[in-house]
Design a protein around this motif. Structure first.
Motif, PDB file in Angstrom:
ATOM      1  N   GLY A   9       0.802  -1.220   0.000  1.00 46.29           N
ATOM      2  CA  GLY A   9       0.000   0.000   0.000  1.00 46.29           C
ATOM      3  C   GLY A   9       0.833   1.267   0.000  1.00 46.29           C
ATOM      4  O   GLY A   9       0.287   2.355  -0.071  1.00 46.29           O
ATOM      5  N   CYS A  10       2.135   1.165   0.082  1.00 47.68           N
ATOM      6  CA  CYS A  10       3.017   2.332   0.047  1.00 47.68           C
ATOM      7  C   CYS A  10       3.484   2.581  -1.380  1.00 47.68           C
ATOM      8  O   CYS A  10       3.589   1.657  -2.172  1.00 47.68           O
ATOM      9  CB  CYS A  10       4.229   2.116   0.940  1.00 47.68           C
ATOM     10  SG  CYS A  10       3.826   1.973   2.676  1.00 47.68           S
ATOM     11  N   TYR A  11       3.743   3.818  -1.696  1.00 49.15           N
ATOM     12  CA  TYR A  11       4.243   4.150  -3.019  1.00 49.15           C
ATOM     13  C   TYR A  11       5.183   5.341  -2.917  1.00 49.15           C
ATOM     14  O   TYR A  11       5.211   6.045  -1.913  1.00 49.15           O
ATOM     15  CB  TYR A  11       3.103   4.437  -4.002  1.00 49.15           C
ATOM     16  CG  TYR A  11       2.111   5.469  -3.522  1.00 49.15           C
ATOM     17  CD1 TYR A  11       2.274   6.805  -3.830  1.00 49.15           C
ATOM     18  CD2 TYR A  11       1.007   5.102  -2.771  1.00 49.15           C
ATOM     19  CE1 TYR A  11       1.366   7.756  -3.400  1.00 49.15           C
ATOM     20  CE2 TYR A  11       0.090   6.039  -2.334  1.00 49.15           C
ATOM     21  CZ  TYR A  11       0.277   7.362  -2.649  1.00 49.15           C
ATOM     22  OH  TYR A  11      -0.618   8.294  -2.224  1.00 49.15           O
ATOM     23  N   VAL A  12       5.939   5.572  -3.959  1.00 49.13           N
ATOM     24  CA  VAL A  12       6.912   6.658  -4.010  1.00 49.13           C
ATOM     25  C   VAL A  12       6.490   7.628  -5.098  1.00 49.13           C
ATOM     26  O   VAL A  12       6.123   7.225  -6.197  1.00 49.13           O
ATOM     27  CB  VAL A  12       8.326   6.114  -4.314  1.00 49.13           C
ATOM     28  CG1 VAL A  12       9.317   7.248  -4.487  1.00 49.13           C
ATOM     29  CG2 VAL A  12       8.766   5.167  -3.221  1.00 49.13           C
ATOM     30  N   ILE A  13       6.540   8.902  -4.782  1.00 54.77           N
ATOM     31  CA  ILE A  13       6.259   9.948  -5.762  1.00 54.77           C
ATOM     32  C   ILE A  13       7.562  10.698  -5.987  1.00 54.77           C
ATOM     33  O   ILE A  13       8.137  11.254  -5.052  1.00 54.77           O
ATOM     34  CB  ILE A  13       5.168  10.912  -5.269  1.00 54.77           C
ATOM     35  CG1 ILE A  13       3.892  10.155  -4.958  1.00 54.77           C
ATOM     36  CG2 ILE A  13       4.918  11.999  -6.311  1.00 54.77           C
ATOM     37  CD1 ILE A  13       2.836  10.997  -4.284  1.00 54.77           C
ATOM     38  N   LYS A  14       8.018  10.712  -7.222  1.00 55.08           N
ATOM     39  CA  LYS A  14       9.275  11.372  -7.557  1.00 55.08           C
ATOM     40  C   LYS A  14       8.976  12.690  -8.258  1.00 55.08           C
ATOM     41  O   LYS A  14       8.119  12.768  -9.130  1.00 55.08           O
ATOM     42  CB  LYS A  14      10.109  10.468  -8.467  1.00 55.08           C
ATOM     43  CG  LYS A  14      11.467  11.015  -8.768  1.00 55.08           C
ATOM     44  CD  LYS A  14      12.274  10.026  -9.588  1.00 55.08           C
ATOM     45  CE  LYS A  14      13.633  10.605  -9.903  1.00 55.08           C
ATOM     46  NZ  LYS A  14      14.435   9.683 -10.700  1.00 55.08           N
ATOM     47  N   THR A  15       9.683  13.728  -7.863  1.00 58.01           N
ATOM     48  CA  THR A  15       9.508  15.042  -8.461  1.00 58.01           C
ATOM     49  C   THR A  15      10.867  15.686  -8.672  1.00 58.01           C
ATOM     50  O   THR A  15      11.849  15.312  -8.029  1.00 58.01           O
ATOM     51  CB  THR A  15       8.623  15.944  -7.580  1.00 58.01           C
ATOM     52  OG1 THR A  15       8.506  17.216  -8.196  1.00 58.01           O
ATOM     53  CG2 THR A  15       9.197  16.110  -6.193  1.00 58.01           C
ATOM     54  N   GLU A  16      10.914  16.650  -9.566  1.00 57.99           N
ATOM     55  CA  GLU A  16      12.153  17.381  -9.813  1.00 57.99           C
ATOM     56  C   GLU A  16      12.285  18.595  -8.900  1.00 57.99           C
ATOM     57  O   GLU A  16      13.308  19.261  -8.908  1.00 57.99           O
ATOM     58  CB  GLU A  16      12.204  17.829 -11.276  1.00 57.99           C
ATOM     59  CG  GLU A  16      12.290  16.671 -12.241  1.00 57.99           C
ATOM     60  CD  GLU A  16      12.316  17.119 -13.688  1.00 57.99           C
ATOM     61  OE1 GLU A  16      12.240  18.332 -13.954  1.00 57.99           O
ATOM     62  OE2 GLU A  16      12.400  16.251 -14.564  1.00 57.99           O
ATOM     63  N   LEU A  17      11.261  18.859  -8.111  1.00 55.43           N
ATOM     64  CA  LEU A  17      11.305  20.000  -7.198  1.00 55.43           C
ATOM     65  C   LEU A  17      12.228  19.706  -6.023  1.00 55.43           C
ATOM     66  O   LEU A  17      12.365  18.570  -5.590  1.00 55.43           O
ATOM     67  CB  LEU A  17       9.901  20.308  -6.680  1.00 55.43           C
ATOM     68  CG  LEU A  17       8.875  20.685  -7.739  1.00 55.43           C
ATOM     69  CD1 LEU A  17       7.496  20.781  -7.128  1.00 55.43           C
ATOM     70  CD2 LEU A  17       9.256  21.999  -8.394  1.00 55.43           C
ATOM     71  N   LYS A  18      12.843  20.754  -5.496  1.00 58.89           N
ATOM     72  CA  LYS A  18      13.725  20.604  -4.342  1.00 58.89           C
ATOM     73  C   LYS A  18      12.895  20.624  -3.062  1.00 58.89           C
ATOM     74  O   LYS A  18      11.791  21.162  -3.020  1.00 58.89           O
ATOM     75  CB  LYS A  18      14.750  21.738  -4.320  1.00 58.89           C
ATOM     76  CG  LYS A  18      15.677  21.715  -5.514  1.00 58.89           C
ATOM     77  CD  LYS A  18      16.634  22.869  -5.476  1.00 58.89           C
ATOM     78  CE  LYS A  18      17.501  22.834  -6.727  1.00 58.89           C
ATOM     79  NZ  LYS A  18      18.340  24.013  -6.821  1.00 58.89           N
ATOM     80  N   LYS A  19      13.432  20.027  -2.017  1.00 57.28           N
ATOM     81  CA  LYS A  19      12.732  19.972  -0.732  1.00 57.28           C
ATOM     82  C   LYS A  19      12.407  21.364  -0.206  1.00 57.28           C
ATOM     83  O   LYS A  19      11.400  21.560   0.470  1.00 57.28           O
ATOM     84  CB  LYS A  19      13.570  19.222   0.303  1.00 57.28           C
ATOM     85  CG  LYS A  19      13.635  17.746   0.063  1.00 57.28           C
ATOM     86  CD  LYS A  19      14.435  17.060   1.158  1.00 57.28           C
ATOM     87  CE  LYS A  19      14.503  15.573   0.904  1.00 57.28           C
ATOM     88  NZ  LYS A  19      15.258  14.870   1.943  1.00 57.28           N
ATOM     89  N   GLU A  20      13.262  22.350  -0.524  1.00 57.48           N
ATOM     90  CA  GLU A  20      13.039  23.719  -0.064  1.00 57.48           C
ATOM     91  C   GLU A  20      11.875  24.384  -0.787  1.00 57.48           C
ATOM     92  O   GLU A  20      11.280  25.331  -0.290  1.00 57.48           O
ATOM     93  CB  GLU A  20      14.303  24.573  -0.255  1.00 57.48           C
ATOM     94  CG  GLU A  20      15.513  24.075   0.495  1.00 57.48           C
ATOM     95  CD  GLU A  20      16.254  22.952  -0.224  1.00 57.48           C
ATOM     96  OE1 GLU A  20      16.242  22.903  -1.459  1.00 57.48           O
ATOM     97  OE2 GLU A  20      16.832  22.109   0.481  1.00 57.48           O
TER      98      GLU A  20
END
Length: 62
Positions: A9-20
C-alpha cells in the motif's frame, strides 16, 4: 511479517522539485488531485461525445 509486506500500500512519488521549494504533503496532495483531472477527461471523452461534430475550421482560414 516480512519486510516486503510491511510496504504493501506504500508508493513513491518522484519530483524534480527541491525539498526547499515544496513540502512532501503538497506533492502528495497534487498527486491525488490528478485523479479528479483524469475523471474529467474520462467524462469529456465518454459523456459528451454525443455533441460532436463541432466544426471550428472555416474555409477562409485554411
Amino acid at each position: 511479517m516480512t519486510e516486503q509486506t510491511l510496504l504493501d500500500g506504500c508508493y513513491v512519488i518522484k519530483t524534480e522539485l527541491k525539498k526547499e521549494e515544496v513540502s512532501a504533503e503538497t506533492v502528495h496532495e497534487r498527486y491525488k488531485d490528478l485523479a479528479s483531472v483524469e475523471q474529467g477527461f474520462r467524462t469529456m471523452k465518454t459523456g459528451y461525445l454525443e455533441t460532436r461534430p463541432i466544426f471550428v475550421r472555416k474555409e477562409k482560414r485554411t
